[in-house]
Scaffold this motif. Structure first.
Motif, short mmCIF file in Angstrom:
data_model
loop_
_atom_site.label_atom_id
_atom_site.label_comp_id
_atom_site.label_asym_id
_atom_site.label_seq_id
_atom_site.Cartn_x
_atom_site.Cartn_y
_atom_site.Cartn_z
N SER A 124 37.78 38.25 27.54
CA SER A 124 39.08 38.16 28.23
C SER A 124 39.95 37.13 27.52
CB SER A 124 38.91 37.75 29.70
OG SER A 124 38.86 36.34 29.82
N PHE A 125 41.25 37.14 27.87
CA PHE A 125 42.18 36.21 27.23
C PHE A 125 41.87 34.75 27.55
CE2 PHE A 125 44.13 36.55 31.44
CZ PHE A 125 44.47 35.23 31.69
N LYS A 126 40.97 34.49 28.50
CA LYS A 126 40.66 33.10 28.89
C LYS A 126 40.15 32.28 27.69
CE LYS A 126 41.48 33.37 33.44
NZ LYS A 126 41.84 34.75 33.73
N ASP A 127 39.59 32.97 26.68
CA ASP A 127 39.12 32.27 25.47
C ASP A 127 40.25 31.49 24.80
OD1 ASP A 127 36.74 33.52 25.96
OD2 ASP A 127 36.68 34.68 24.10
N GLY A 156 35.83 34.72 37.69
CA GLY A 156 34.88 35.37 36.79
C GLY A 156 35.10 35.10 35.32
N ASP A 157 36.31 35.33 34.85
CA ASP A 157 36.53 35.25 33.41
C ASP A 157 36.68 33.82 32.89
OD1 ASP A 157 36.31 37.99 33.01
OD2 ASP A 157 38.41 38.34 33.50
N THR A 158 37.27 32.95 33.70
CA THR A 158 37.39 31.55 33.30
C THR A 158 36.01 30.94 33.12
OG1 THR A 158 39.48 31.32 34.48
CG2 THR A 158 38.30 29.29 33.99
N CYS A 257 48.98 39.49 37.00
CA CYS A 257 49.11 38.08 37.37
C CYS A 257 48.30 37.70 38.60
CB CYS A 257 50.57 37.76 37.67
SG CYS A 257 51.61 37.82 36.23
N GLY A 258 47.61 36.55 38.52
CA GLY A 258 46.86 36.02 39.65
C GLY A 258 47.27 34.59 39.93
N ASN A 259 46.71 33.67 39.16
CA ASN A 259 47.04 32.26 39.34
C ASN A 259 48.34 31.88 38.65
OD1 ASN A 259 46.14 30.06 40.77
ND2 ASN A 259 44.33 29.70 39.52
N LEU A 260 48.89 32.80 37.88
CA LEU A 260 50.19 32.70 37.21
C LEU A 260 50.21 31.77 36.01
CD1 LEU A 260 52.51 32.76 40.37
CD2 LEU A 260 51.50 34.67 39.12
N GLY A 261 49.04 31.38 35.52
CA GLY A 261 48.96 30.57 34.31
C GLY A 261 49.37 31.38 33.08
N ASN A 262 48.91 32.62 33.02
CA ASN A 262 49.14 33.39 31.80
C ASN A 262 50.61 33.79 31.64
OD1 ASN A 262 47.84 34.22 29.46
ND2 ASN A 262 47.56 36.30 30.19
N SER A 318 39.52 42.12 40.86
CA SER A 318 39.00 40.87 41.42
C SER A 318 39.46 39.63 40.65
CB SER A 318 37.47 40.93 41.45
OG SER A 318 36.97 41.32 40.17
N ALA A 319 39.81 39.79 39.38
CA ALA A 319 40.22 38.63 38.59
C ALA A 319 41.62 38.14 38.97
CB ALA A 319 40.17 38.96 37.09
N ILE A 320 42.35 38.95 39.75
CA ILE A 320 43.66 38.48 40.20
C ILE A 320 43.73 38.42 41.73
CG2 ILE A 320 45.00 39.03 38.14
CD1 ILE A 320 45.83 41.67 39.41
N ALA A 394 46.48 43.88 28.13
CA ALA A 394 45.17 44.26 28.68
C ALA A 394 44.34 42.98 28.67
CB ALA A 394 44.53 45.34 27.82
N THR A 395 44.16 42.39 29.86
CA THR A 395 43.66 41.01 29.92
C THR A 395 42.17 40.87 29.68
OG1 THR A 395 43.76 41.34 32.31
CG2 THR A 395 45.50 40.00 31.32
N ALA A 396 41.39 41.92 29.97
CA ALA A 396 39.94 41.81 29.78
C ALA A 396 39.38 43.12 29.27
CB ALA A 396 39.24 41.42 31.09
N HIS A 397 38.15 43.07 28.80
CA HIS A 397 37.48 44.26 28.31
C HIS A 397 36.93 45.06 29.50
CE1 HIS A 397 35.24 46.92 25.79
NE2 HIS A 397 35.55 46.23 24.71
#
Ligand SMILES: *Cc1c(COP(=O)(O)O)cnc(C)c1O
Ligand SMILES: [Zn+2]
Length: 445
Positions: A124-127, A156-158, A257-262, A318-320, A394-397
């Protein structure tokens, strides 16, 4: 603070004061607002826009050094103060930007590009943000800081990203997850990387409240996106997209968008490119939310004046699933600057969009399904036009969300698809098989 410092924290609400990035600080001591990493733009302006473009391009042929990473190839814009030996990189970024002309035609846009953020170490983009945060912590520990672990709450992804970068650097990590609310694959990742994983009987927002208390102790460094170091890495996503489009920004970027950081990071990357002359206009942003977790969407309906925190209901995305987004203020700024809009998608809409995209050769995660569904709704509403060029993040695989794909087995309550595809049991008999294949291919063409 060292006057020669090339980046520092300031308050996002504009209070006076600068803080060094090697300080353990996440909020403005005066107003409690979030912090922003600010760069010495004058120093960066010593290079012309063309020189920056050449430098970034030249690093694309670099195969193994830290500068081969999508983030560290833009290192001067990200964390100029880091010692190269403390960079903790797992080859993040440099993800494909796919042209999908058949899908574009189906959706009704001139050009459609998919930024495949899931094609990276932890999927995921969290990397992109975690490499920066963990590198900075490694630097602080090398300089004598007493930090003993890095902690985060996660959908999950963080946690997958933190656990991997922490393990790579040899720094212990602690992860707080909402019990039963993340995918098996996402839980497997931090466990495999040896993180201390606590499952709490609460939701993400509840985990967030606890992790803030854990990180009251400065030995436990906070890795949630409230920590603006992550935004610095994630902003390279915007730079990379525009670079891949030969520095010709698209008309729209669609982002779940979830936590709105990205979305804040996206805005920051774009702003920095404009400030340094690499682009001369901005794309517009379509921020995409799940109907079950839509505080930004609701705020948008009333002019982005206030945000009503909510109890986020279950969603396949679930990630958002976040009801009280920490970077709301940052995101509002970005949406205003970029003439942004906010959309929402129901569970069935995200399923339909995801199934359709997969049938065009993608393998979408549910969050990307939300983005694609909102794109489709925006083209129908004529907000995004037939001639527009759009990029979907596309934020995650999709491989991180295998349970989501069981919708082809009708295994997910509440949603269905008319395009379910199931294995066909058949005798190992070539005549039977030939007959069947003829019939099926005839039906398809
Ligand atoms: C974290 C995440 C998001 C949401 O990003 P925010 O910065 O929280 O808005 C979207 N999709 C995936 C797959 C994520 O992991
Ligand atoms: Zn302040």
């Amino acid at each position: 603070m060292n006057p020669a410092m090339r980046c520092w924290y300031t308050c996002v609400r504009g209070c006076e004061g600068r803080y060094a990035v090697d300080q353990v600080i996440y909020q403005c001591p005066q107003c409690g607002g979030l912090l922003n990493v600010e760069h010495d733009v004058e120093a960066l302006q010593a290079k012309t826009a063309d020189k920056w473009k050449q430098l970034f391009l030249s690093r694309a042929s670099d195969l193994v050094s830290p500068e081969s990473s999508g983030v560290w190839s833009k290192g001067e814009w990200v964390l100029p103060s880091i010692d190269r030996v403390n960079v903790v990189s797992l080859g993040e970024g440099r993800t494909p930007l796919l042209s999908v002309p058949r899908l574009a035609q189906h959706v009704g846009v001139g050009e459609l590009w998919i930024k495949q953020c899931g094609t990276t170490h932890t999927g995921s983009f969290k990397d992109l943000g975690m490499t920066v945060l963990v590198s900075q912590v490694k630097q602080m520990i090398a300089d004598g800081s007493a930090i003993c672990a890095i902690v985060c709450a996660s959908t999950g992804d963080t946690s997958a990203a933190l656990a991997a970068y922490g393990a790579h650097a040899g720094i212990p990590t602690v992860i707080l997850l909402p019990e039963g609310k993340i995918s098996h694959a996402q839980l497997a990742q931090p466990l495999a990387n040896g993180a201390i994983v606590l499952e709490l009987n609460t939701d993400f927002d509840g985990c967030m409240r606890i992790v803030e208390q854990v990180s009251d102790d400065p030995q436990f460094y906070l890795a949630n996106s409230k920590n603006s170091l992550r935004i610095e890495g994630q902003k390279t996503l915007a730079i990379e997209i525009v670079e891949q489009l030969a520095w010709n920004p698209p008309d729209w970027i669609v982002i779940p968008c979830g936590n709105l950081g990205n979305v804040s990071a996206l805005g920051k990357g774009l702003a920095m490119m404009k400030q340094l002359g690499l682009i001369d206009r901005f794309p517009r942003i379509l921020a995409a939310q799940a109907e079950s977790a839509n505080p930004l969407y609701r705020s948008f309906l009333t002019g982005l004046e206030t945000m009503e925190p909510q109890q986020a209901a279950p969603t396949l995305a679930s990630a958002i699933r976040i009801g009280n987004p920490v970077s709301y203020e940052r995101a509002v700024k970005v949406l205003r600057e970029l003439n942004g809009v906010v959309g929402q998608a129901s569970e069935q809409e995200l399923v339909d969009a995801s199934v359709n995209a997969d049938l065009h050769g993608l393998y979408t995660c549910p969050q990307t399904g939300v983005a694609l569904a909102c794109l489709q709704k925006a083209t129908r509403a004529d907000i995004i036009h037939r001639t527009d060029r759009a990029v979907v993040i596309a934020t995650a695989h999709g491989l991180k969300f295998t349970e989501f794909k069981t919708l082809h087995d009708d295994a997910i309550p509440g949603v269905s698809t008319t395009r379910a595809n199931r294995p066909i049991p058949m005798a190992a008999d070539i005549r039977v098989i030939r007959d069947h294949l003829r019939r099926e291919i005839d039906r398809m063409t």
